[in-house]
Design a protein around this motif. Sequence first.
Motif, mmCIF file in Angstrom:
data_model
loop_
_atom_site.group_PDB
_atom_site.id
_atom_site.type_symbol
_atom_site.label_atom_id
_atom_site.label_comp_id
_atom_site.label_asym_id
_atom_site.label_seq_id
_atom_site.Cartn_x
_atom_site.Cartn_y
_atom_site.Cartn_z
ATOM 1 N N ILE A 228 47.584 66.861 69.852
ATOM 2 C CA ILE A 228 48.461 65.914 69.159
ATOM 3 C C ILE A 228 47.663 65.129 68.121
ATOM 4 N N GLU A 229 46.481 64.691 68.503
ATOM 5 C CA GLU A 229 45.648 63.894 67.599
ATOM 6 C C GLU A 229 45.313 64.661 66.328
ATOM 7 N N ALA A 230 45.176 65.974 66.416
ATOM 8 C CA ALA A 230 44.834 66.799 65.255
ATOM 9 C C ALA A 230 45.925 66.772 64.191
ATOM 10 N N ASN A 231 47.144 66.401 64.562
ATOM 11 C CA ASN A 231 48.266 66.403 63.619
ATOM 12 C C ASN A 231 48.708 65.010 63.186
ATOM 13 N N VAL A 232 47.964 63.980 63.559
ATOM 14 C CA VAL A 232 48.315 62.606 63.205
ATOM 15 C C VAL A 232 47.466 62.162 62.020
ATOM 16 N N THR A 233 48.088 61.492 61.063
ATOM 17 C CA THR A 233 47.361 60.996 59.898
ATOM 18 C C THR A 233 47.187 59.491 59.982
ATOM 19 N N GLY A 234 46.278 58.987 59.193
ATOM 20 C CA GLY A 234 46.051 57.550 59.130
ATOM 21 C C GLY A 234 44.638 57.194 59.539
#
Length: 151
Positions: free
Chosen positions: A88-94
């Motif tokens: 999931i973290e691999a697809n979160v931006t910011g």
Amino acid sequence: MSWKSVLAIIAIILVAAVAVMGYQALTATKTFNGQYMTFKYPESWEVRAHNPPGDIDEHEHVMIQEKEEPIGRILAVNAYANASLEDIEANVTGSGPLEETIGDVHCITYYDDSTRLKSYIFQKNGRTFLVVCSVTYTGVAEDIIKSIKPK
């Protein structure tokens, strides 16, 4: 007892009753009950979208919003069947990751300044969750995170 004393007692009782009703209105909640999770959310909010898990996409997506808010200021809750925190973290931006503890839940958080969205990634009972909200709704998001019960 004088009439002033009686009026003072009545006024105190009325103020206490209004305070209790106001507190109950502020803390009143509804419960979302899905396939992968349940959680509590404010009574003044509503479910705007619910995508239950399917055969291909094994996650449940729920979008809630204040009833009177314009489209765009949302809070999304996602529960994943077979995804790790790293997936999931691999697809979160910011900007991030930052580590926060919400109640007794250890979260990895990101903040996207361009969209003003905050993302919370965490696990409960082996299930991975992603909660994304407008920065103005972090208090509601954190209450939801505390109340989530995986299924």
